[in-house]
Design an enzyme around this catalytic site. Sequence first.
Site, short mmCIF file in Angstrom:
data_model
loop_
_atom_site.label_atom_id
_atom_site.label_comp_id
_atom_site.label_asym_id
_atom_site.label_seq_id
_atom_site.Cartn_x
_atom_site.Cartn_y
_atom_site.Cartn_z
N LYS A 1 1.75 -11.25 10.77
CA LYS A 1 2.21 -11.34 9.38
C LYS A 1 3.73 -11.49 9.37
CE LYS A 1 0.34 -9.00 5.26
NZ LYS A 1 0.02 -7.71 4.67
O1 G3P Z 1 -0.99 -6.36 2.00
C1 G3P Z 1 -0.18 -6.45 0.86
C2 G3P Z 1 -0.49 -5.31 -0.04
O2 G3P Z 1 -0.64 -4.14 0.74
C3 G3P Z 1 0.56 -5.02 -1.07
O3 G3P Z 1 -0.07 -4.25 -2.05
O4 G3P Z 1 -0.23 -2.43 -3.71
O5 G3P Z 1 1.70 -2.50 -2.08
O6 G3P Z 1 1.57 -4.17 -3.96
P1 G3P Z 1 0.77 -3.29 -2.98
#
Ligand code: G3P
Length: 218
Positions: free
Chosen positions: A83
């Site tokens: 990533k």
């Molecule tokens: O993998 C990306 C994801 O974990 C981001 O999610 O909830 O941190 O915006 P969030």
Amino acid sequence: MKFFVDTAEVSEIRALAEAGLVDGVTTNPSLIAKSGRKMAEVIAEICGITPGPVSAEVTATDVEGMLAEGRYLREIAPNVAVKVPLTEAGLRTCRALSAEGTLVNVTLCFSPAQALLAAKAGATFISPFVGRLDDIATDGMQLIADIVKIYRNYPHLKTEVLVASIRHPIHLIEAAKLGAEVATLPPAVIRQLLKHPLTDKGLDAFLADWRKTGQSIL
Ligand code: G3P
């Protein structure tokens, strides 16, 4: 649609995998930190639970560092997807690693222009963050619609839309209606997808009537 689980908590992943609900896993530095475990160790364990892509994010911000980290991470297991953030260095790293046959997930995408650049750089997956856009009163699902529409105009682009930052089941449903190939879901949201009060109520009623018959199937 492929369901990836967005967590580094091995117990959650294992439970969902046993239910057949895991087509892959995404992690990020915050999720690794939350797990309290060494990155290489937890990624290796997750890769042993599912044969699907397991995203492991670099933390360097320069191309040389990203390439070194990406080449290290991909050696942990064949199903590691490296990533990289949607920066110039990230796109240069994406181009180099994808040319070497490495799965690359380009993350922190917040515009259709960024998504087009990632696809041109050979990304395996693009991760647009719908929830974080919604959080600032911007329509995150519109971003997904724009990316899907743009990608469909250029069939030679093979990048899959991996909808990330999902906050609730409606994000998943809307992403599926748009034709996004993948959604990465917090474990709690996956469990929410299963539940409906009328299913529970209907099953209770079936079993109550069945018990009155005094029968058993076996
Ligand atoms: O993998 C990306 C994801 O974990 C981001 O999610 O909830 O941190 O915006 P969030």
